[in-house]
Write an enzyme that holds these catalytic residues in place. Structure first.
Site, PDB file in Angstrom:
ATOM      1  N   LYS A 111      40.704  41.411  49.969  1.00 19.33           N
ATOM      2  CA  LYS A 111      39.016  41.079  49.918  1.00 19.33           C
ATOM      3  C   LYS A 111      38.484  40.994  51.237  1.00 19.33           C
ATOM      4  CE  LYS A 111      38.783  39.187  45.211  1.00 19.33           C
ATOM      5  NZ  LYS A 111      40.196  39.485  44.967  1.00 19.33           N
TER       6      LYS A 111
HETATM    7  C1  LIG Z   1      40.563  40.243  43.827  1.00 19.02           C
HETATM    8  C2  LIG Z   1      42.064  40.606  43.673  1.00 19.02           C
HETATM    9  C3  LIG Z   1      42.560  41.664  42.998  1.00 19.02           C
HETATM   10  C4  LIG Z   1      41.856  42.248  42.011  1.00 19.02           C
HETATM   11  O1  LIG Z   1      40.993  43.061  42.718  1.00 19.02           O
HETATM   12  P1  LIG Z   1      39.532  43.800  41.834  1.00 19.02           P
HETATM   13  O2  LIG Z   1      38.921  44.304  42.666  1.00 19.02           O
HETATM   14  O3  LIG Z   1      39.039  42.609  41.101  1.00 19.02           O
HETATM   15  O4  LIG Z   1      40.228  44.586  40.702  1.00 19.02           O
HETATM   16  C5  LIG Z   1      43.858  41.840  42.987  1.00 19.02           C
HETATM   17  N1  LIG Z   1      44.772  41.259  43.874  1.00 19.02           N
HETATM   18  C6  LIG Z   1      44.411  40.234  44.707  1.00 19.02           C
HETATM   19  C7  LIG Z   1      45.259  39.551  45.687  1.00 19.02           C
HETATM   20  C8  LIG Z   1      42.947  39.834  44.842  1.00 19.02           C
HETATM   21  O5  LIG Z   1      42.553  38.873  45.667  1.00 19.02           O
END
Ligand SMILES: *Cc1c(COP(=O)(O)O)cnc(C)c1O
Length: 463
Positions: A111
């Protein structure tokens, strides 16, 4: 480049307006009016470029002339200057499985790739308009810390993040509360994650309060987040492509459909992708949708990969819009049906299209643990439980004629308990977590009470 809403009530707005709007004012999601394409020559040229250069090429196409080129380049450079690896998102090779490490940002999850960019973009746009913003949000873990690191120390922005007291992991809590910048406010509420979400919803529902304090959201649906994530699909391809025609597969551990939607857009732009694997844990509404055309809400169960413990995927509407042939009227009808009946169904033609766009696999806890263990035994590489879901799906769906790139969404040290359970060792901590227990903390404990929290925000908000 202009932007429009999936629901047809907003159109012709600039990139900057789309970023500041977040959720479209008609309740839909914003998308570019057309998806720009990459020529084979340009694709070929990416092979000798570094991450930030590729980012600049891709992102510019979606910004158009809305932000001067030099300013945009500066925003992009600053956004990736805090990554701990010189390649930003390095690709690690393990036989015919390639791991795209997206976790070298300040909070050790993918993120950061989007939220570092969004934080700088907000600061730039607010500065241009001589205005300010108070961001509010609730988190169950990863998003809160990534958002805090995206805006900490930035001008014209304060951020208030609610987390459920005692219910996020120790590391996740420390990643938030050890940020002591004056513009960051951590609120530990006496309640659970749903209480946090409800409170945020209620605060946004008070339109007078929202306007008075210039409230903004960190929104997993902001277009700029998807945009920043398109880049690493091109980057990963460019590290293994032999020429412009090399076709690769991707496997993406999915929760909110944001990350994998970015891959969908990359493919629409002309990136040669064979299969796009949508991998989920037991919370598999998306996997069921791809496999059988059944999109129906179930109850959320707790898994080893908590950041994917989601039932309603907020970015799904963007894909649905394309699946319905960009027909906003049909989309609105579907969203209305879903709101009342909590289920959507798709005809044979639509299902055929879905199968052309995605492959899928649901990976349960046992397979996740076994994948972590086997991968470690065979390669000495430690997978975090989210990444392991993607790797397990990739191993089942791998096709010998194409390289398989698995997106690694979190650093294993962030989910040390699951790693310990799977392989019996405590994963080594990277620099950013070392001594985190010893750092100064700043956090306010507060009741799960909307009025009390509004009062707190009112007395600490920028005005
Ligand atoms: C948010 C997150 C996901 C999922 O990603 P999306 O874009 O919501 O599908 C997967 N792995 C981790 C570690 C995350 O923080």
């Amino acid at each position: 480049m202009r932007y429009k809403s999936t629901r047809g009530g907003v159109s012709g707005i600039t990139f900057s307006d789309a970023v500041m709007m977040g959720l479209a004012t008609d309740g839909g999601l914003l998308l570019p009016e057309h998806i720009p394409t990459i020529s084979p020559q340009e694709l070929q040229s990416f092979r000798s470029m570094e991450y930030v250069e590729i980012a600049n090429k891709i992102i510019s196409k979606f910004v158009g002339d809305d932000i001067p080129g030099a300013d945009l380049q500066n925003i992009i450079e600053r956004s990736y200057s805090k990554f701990a690896h010189p390649q930003i998102t390095p690709l690690q090779h393990h036989g015919d499985v390639h791991i795209l490490e997206l976790f070298h940002g300040p909070t050790l999850a993918f993120k950061d790739v989007a939220l570092q960019f969004l934080g700088n973009l907000f600061e730039y746009l607010l500065g241009q308009h001589n205005s300010h913003m108070n961001i509010i949000g609730a988190t169950s873990g990863d998003t809160g810390s990534a958002a805090i690191y995206g805006v900490k120390g930035k001008k014209n922005i304060n951020i208030f993040i609610l987390h459920p007291y005692g219910r996020v992991s120790a590391v996740q809590e420390l990643q938030m509360t050890t940020v002591t910048d004056a513009n960051v406010f951590n609120l530990a509420i006496d309640g659970n994650f749903d209480d946090g979400q409800r409170i945020i919803k209620e605060i946004f529902g008070d339109l007078e309060f929202k306007q008075q304090h210039a409230l903004g959201a960190i929104n997993s649906i902001n277009w700029a987040r998807v945009l920043a994530q398109i880049v690493y699909y091109f980057y990963a391809w460019s590290r293994i492509a032999q020429d412009e025609a090399t076709c690769v597969d991707f496997s993406v551990p999915t929760g909110n459909f944001g990350d994998i939607f970015a891959g969908y857009v990359a493919r629409q732009m002309g990136l040669p992708v064979g299969q796009m694997v949508l991998a989920t844990n037991e919370n598999n509404i998306l996997s069921r949708f791809v496999a059988t055309g059944d999109y129906s809400i179930d109850t959320v169960v707790e898994t080893l990969s908590p950041s994917m413990d989601i039932q309603v995927a907020s970015n799904f509407e963007r894909y649905l819009y394309y699946l319905l042939g960009t027909d906003s009227t049909a989309l609105v009808k579907m969203m209305d049906t879903f709101a009342t009946e909590h289920v959507l169904t798709f005809d044979a033609t639509q299902q055929k299209q879905v199968h052309a766009d995605f492959s899928t696999m649901t990976i349960d806890t046992d397979v996740t643990l076994k994948t972590m263990k086997d991968f470690y035994t065979q390669t000495d590489y430690i997978l975090d439980p989210h990444t392991a879901v993607g790797v397990a799906a990739a191993q089942k769906l791998h096709c010998a004629s194409r390289p398989m790139i698995c997106l690694a969404t979190a650093h294993p040290a962030k989910f040390a308990d699951a790693v310990l359970r799977a392989i019996g060792i405590d994963p080594p901590r990277p620099e950013s977590l070392r001594d985190i227990e010893q750092r100064a903390k700043r956090c306010e404990r507060i009741g799960a009470d909307t009025d009390a929290i509004k009062e707190y925000i009112a007395s600490h908000a920028l005005s």
